[in-house]
Design a protein around this motif. Structure first.
Motif, PDB file in Angstrom:
ATOM      1  N   LEU A  30     139.409  41.960  76.206  1.00  0.00           N
ATOM      2  CA  LEU A  30     139.949  41.509  74.936  1.00  0.00           C
ATOM      3  C   LEU A  30     139.251  42.139  73.736  1.00  0.00           C
ATOM      4  O   LEU A  30     139.573  41.824  72.599  1.00  0.00           O
ATOM      5  N   GLY A  31     138.325  43.024  73.980  1.00  0.00           N
ATOM      6  CA  GLY A  31     137.566  43.572  72.865  1.00  0.00           C
ATOM      7  C   GLY A  31     138.240  44.736  72.174  1.00  0.00           C
ATOM      8  O   GLY A  31     137.756  45.225  71.171  1.00  0.00           O
ATOM      9  N   GLY A  32     139.389  45.229  72.723  1.00  0.00           N
ATOM     10  CA  GLY A  32     140.041  46.397  72.151  1.00  0.00           C
ATOM     11  C   GLY A  32     140.776  46.090  70.868  1.00  0.00           C
ATOM     12  O   GLY A  32     141.013  44.945  70.511  1.00  0.00           O
ATOM     13  N   ASP A  33     141.184  47.144  70.174  1.00  0.00           N
ATOM     14  CA  ASP A  33     141.943  46.963  68.938  1.00  0.00           C
ATOM     15  C   ASP A  33     143.173  47.865  68.947  1.00  0.00           C
ATOM     16  O   ASP A  33     143.571  48.401  67.918  1.00  0.00           O
ATOM     17  N   GLY A  34     143.788  47.992  70.137  1.00  0.00           N
ATOM     18  CA  GLY A  34     144.939  48.880  70.268  1.00  0.00           C
ATOM     19  C   GLY A  34     146.238  48.241  69.851  1.00  0.00           C
ATOM     20  O   GLY A  34     147.221  48.325  70.577  1.00  0.00           O
ATOM     21  N   ASP A  35     146.276  47.570  68.703  1.00  0.00           N
ATOM     22  CA  ASP A  35     147.510  46.948  68.245  1.00  0.00           C
ATOM     23  C   ASP A  35     148.488  48.013  67.774  1.00  0.00           C
ATOM     24  O   ASP A  35     148.102  49.048  67.240  1.00  0.00           O
ATOM     25  N   PRO A  36     149.806  47.729  67.928  1.00  0.00           N
ATOM     26  CA  PRO A  36     150.786  48.628  67.337  1.00  0.00           C
ATOM     27  C   PRO A  36     150.717  48.534  65.814  1.00  0.00           C
ATOM     28  O   PRO A  36     150.099  47.640  65.259  1.00  0.00           O
ATOM     29  N   ALA A  37     151.391  49.457  65.141  1.00  0.00           N
ATOM     30  CA  ALA A  37     151.360  49.468  63.676  1.00  0.00           C
ATOM     31  C   ALA A  37     151.763  48.121  63.126  1.00  0.00           C
ATOM     32  O   ALA A  37     152.783  47.572  63.499  1.00  0.00           O
ATOM     33  N   GLY A  38     150.960  47.615  62.220  1.00  0.00           N
ATOM     34  CA  GLY A  38     151.259  46.321  61.607  1.00  0.00           C
ATOM     35  C   GLY A  38     150.586  45.159  62.298  1.00  0.00           C
ATOM     36  O   GLY A  38     150.404  44.120  61.695  1.00  0.00           O
ATOM     37  N   GLY A  39     150.201  45.349  63.554  1.00  0.00           N
ATOM     38  CA  GLY A  39     149.497  44.290  64.272  1.00  0.00           C
ATOM     39  C   GLY A  39     150.415  43.193  64.769  1.00  0.00           C
ATOM     40  O   GLY A  39     151.587  43.097  64.386  1.00  0.00           O
ATOM     41  N   PRO A  40     149.898  42.339  65.645  1.00  0.00           N
ATOM     42  CA  PRO A  40     150.696  41.241  66.180  1.00  0.00           C
ATOM     43  C   PRO A  40     151.123  40.286  65.074  1.00  0.00           C
ATOM     44  O   PRO A  40     150.393  40.031  64.134  1.00  0.00           O
ATOM     45  N   GLY A  41     152.335  39.771  65.206  1.00  0.00           N
ATOM     46  CA  GLY A  41     152.829  38.783  64.255  1.00  0.00           C
ATOM     47  C   GLY A  41     153.485  39.363  63.020  1.00  0.00           C
ATOM     48  O   GLY A  41     154.016  38.627  62.199  1.00  0.00           O
ATOM     49  N   LEU A 261     139.308  31.640  76.440  1.00  0.00           N
ATOM     50  CA  LEU A 261     139.562  31.354  75.029  1.00  0.00           C
ATOM     51  C   LEU A 261     138.323  31.573  74.164  1.00  0.00           C
ATOM     52  O   LEU A 261     138.437  31.825  72.964  1.00  0.00           O
ATOM     53  N   ASP A 262     137.140  31.470  74.770  1.00  0.00           N
ATOM     54  CA  ASP A 262     135.915  31.691  73.999  1.00  0.00           C
ATOM     55  C   ASP A 262     135.897  33.077  73.357  1.00  0.00           C
ATOM     56  O   ASP A 262     135.274  33.281  72.309  1.00  0.00           O
ATOM     57  N   GLN A 263     136.569  34.029  74.001  1.00  0.00           N
ATOM     58  CA  GLN A 263     136.548  35.392  73.482  1.00  0.00           C
ATOM     59  C   GLN A 263     137.288  35.520  72.150  1.00  0.00           C
ATOM     60  O   GLN A 263     137.159  36.530  71.469  1.00  0.00           O
ATOM     61  N   PHE A 264     138.049  34.477  71.782  1.00  0.00           N
ATOM     62  CA  PHE A 264     138.847  34.560  70.568  1.00  0.00           C
ATOM     63  C   PHE A 264     138.269  33.748  69.414  1.00  0.00           C
ATOM     64  O   PHE A 264     138.885  33.670  68.358  1.00  0.00           O
ATOM     65  N   GLN A 265     137.121  33.162  69.620  1.00  0.00           N
ATOM     66  CA  GLN A 265     136.489  32.459  68.515  1.00  0.00           C
ATOM     67  C   GLN A 265     136.122  33.462  67.422  1.00  0.00           C
ATOM     68  O   GLN A 265     135.428  34.444  67.658  1.00  0.00           O
ATOM     69  N   GLY A 266     136.642  33.237  66.219  1.00  0.00           N
ATOM     70  CA  GLY A 266     136.391  34.155  65.118  1.00  0.00           C
ATOM     71  C   GLY A 266     137.262  35.390  65.128  1.00  0.00           C
ATOM     72  O   GLY A 266     137.097  36.269  64.283  1.00  0.00           O
ATOM     73  N   ASN A 267     138.210  35.477  66.076  1.00  0.00           N
ATOM     74  CA  ASN A 267     139.089  36.636  66.144  1.00  0.00           C
ATOM     75  C   ASN A 267     140.094  36.591  64.994  1.00  0.00           C
ATOM     76  O   ASN A 267     140.758  35.576  64.777  1.00  0.00           O
TER      77      ASN A 267
END
Length: 520
Positions: A30-41, A261-267
């Motif tokens: 879960l540490g990657g940042d390979g979001d598509p353009a604009g990001g999720p959502g 879910l701990d990996q998303f604290q502060g995400n």
């Protein structure tokens, strides 16, 4: 696979090691940042991840919240619906009255059309229920309606009348997932891969193994949804859902193991939540198959053999408490205060097995639906390890949901001995909350025969006042506990990841309806 154990200390070590390994894996994934353009959502298409493959979109067959049930609730509607807290609300019916114990009258909403242009009418609604009540119909929902419904007719163009066999003071709540379609579509369409409904979305395509695409219904009578297009993705494994989140390919993902879910604290890209469910997790026991599990002492031994608290602490982050020896739990339902939980007591479990003539142990099967429940596979292994310590050897089978469901719907002698499953009521204070656990249940996973319990539930569902219903519910919980018809585990947990920029309230029933997702 078979799981063996040398005792409780080994279990604690297993849970601790499992938690460490899992957290490490998730940290990398879960540490990657390979979001598509604009990001999720941020896109125009809402992308939702479900954990079960579809079995079809037949509107009269109910539906799993983790798969096709969520899609059905976007393209179809019922007379009533449940809000995210489990309270019944108007939908295709704007109001209802109960002029006598055996009669209900529903007034339909004006100006509603099906997606093929057919106007909503009392005649079309009554036809749907008549089809469900037809003795030749094998519909899952129809099996329940036939118990207490005599007929459904159209009194006039906008009034639907239910004549009952027995009182049902919570009837509006029972109708929330009886989806309405047209008689013409029922006769000519493909009910599993097409849809003609009145909902906020239209079905564009469906692949039962991989997902479905939808588009907003331009003629919808209600509020316009926030997204014009929706893609439901079937990702049946934890690894697939984690990978999709890592790549920014989904906007909402459900049923990840709580430890991740701990990996998303502060995400900044996703918000993680761990919510209550109105269901309870149990291990359903197939008593009708005969053998050791037909003996109540063996069933009680199973309950004493499982250390629910250690599993909750190790695999569910302590999110819930062990069940109180019953299949209902607060805050959604009122448990029987006289019934307490089976304590963790391995010695008592061994004693009961010996009394039942199984001092040398027993061997049973446990089926788990892959990807369906948070930490399901790990929980199954922990249960098997604890059971082995008292002489109960459990062989675990984990299969995709459609294959798992097909096996459980076989006659009792062909079904598994044990099934890990979440069951329960969909709405608060449900009189039908015990339905899945009765001998009459449309869910084959029940596999018990208990006329006493069935009679209590029948009388409960026919009660005409809340006090009588409360008394009968208490008696039903006591009977189910005494007979140890299931392994009582804990209230369900429901995990979700929601992309930043979106708002969505997790439903107690775990359904993921696209029209309930909004933009911030």
């Amino acid at each position: 696979m078979s799981i063996s154990s040398s005792g409780g200390r080994r279990l604690i070590a297993l849970l601790a090691i499992g938690a460490t390994l899992f957290a490490g894996a998730c940290s990398s994934a879960l540490g990657g940042d390979g979001d598509p353009a604009g990001g999720p959502g941020s896109g125009q298409t809402l992308r939702l991840a479900l954990s079960r493959q579809f079995t079809g979109l037949n509107p009269h067959n109910g539906g799993s919240p983790d798969s096709d049930g969520s899609v059905k609730g976007t393209v179809y509607e019922s007379l009533t619906y449940l809000d995210p807290t489990g309270q019944v609300q108007p939908r295709l019916a704007v109001s209802w009255t109960n002029p006598s114990p055996l009669e209900w009258r529903f007034t339909l909403r004006d100006g509603v059309r099906f997606s093929d242009g057919t106007p909503l009418s009392a005649r079309e609604v009554a036809w749907n229920f008549t089809e469900l009540l037809d003795p030749a119909t094998k519909s899952q929902l129809g099996a329940q309606l036939k118990i207490y419904t005599a007929s459904v007719t159209a009194a006039d163009a906008n009034t639907v009348v239910f004549q009952l066999k027995s009182p049902a003071i919570d009837l509006p709540s029972r109708l929330w997932n009886v989806y309405i379609t047209t008689e013409k579509f029922w006769q000519t369409g493909n009910l599993n891969t097409e849809a003609i409904g009145t909902g906020p979305y239209l079905l564009k395509s469906i692949d039962l193994e991989n997902g479905a695409t939808l588009t907003a219904n331009p003629e919808y009578w209600g509020s316009k949804p926030a997204f014009g297009d929706v893609e439901y993705k079937v990702l049946p494994s934890e690894a697939a859902r984690v990978s999709a989140v890592q790549a920014g390919e989904v906007d909402i993902a459900l049923n990840l193991d709580p430890l991740s879910l701990d990996q998303f604290q502060g995400n900044a890209k996703y918000r993680a939540t761990l919510s209550d469910s109105s269901w309870v997790q149990v291990i359903s026991i197939n008593e009708n198959k005969g053998g050791p599990l037909a003996d109540v002492r063996v069933r009680r031994a199973l309950n004493y053999a499982v250390d629910k608290k250690s599993i909750i602490d190790g695999l569910l982050k302590g999110a819930v408490k062990p069940s109180q020896g019953q299949v209902i739990a607060p805050p959604f339902f009122e448990p029987n205060p006289a019934v307490s939980a089976f304590e963790y007591n391995p010695e008592r479990a061994r004693q009961l097995l010996a009394e039942a003539g199984y001092a040398d142990g027993v061997t049973v099967q446990l089926d788990i639906p892959a990807g369906t429940y948070a930490a399901g596979a790990a929980i199954g292994q922990a249960v098997a390890q604890q059971a082995a310590a008292v002489g109960i050897k459990i062989t675990i089978t984990e299969t995709p949901f459609p294959a798992w469901l097909s096996r459980q719907n076989q006659p009792s002698e062909q079904a598994a001995d044990l099934v890990y499953i979440g069951w329960g009521g969909q709405y608060r204070n449900a009189y039908t909350v015990f339905d899945p656990f009765t001998s009459k249940s449309r869910y084959k996973q029940s596999n018990i025969t208990d006329p006493v319990f069935d009679d209590l539930v029948n009388r409960l569902q026919s009660a005409t006042d809340a006090e009588t219903a409360r008394t009968l519910a208490a008696q039903a919980t006591q009977r189910y506990y005494d007979e140890a018809h299931t392994v009582f585990l804990w209230p369900g947990t429901f995990s979700s990841l929601v992309a930043d920029g979106l708002t969505w309230s997790p439903r107690t029933t775990r359904y993921l309806y696209a029209q309930e997702v909004a933009r911030t």
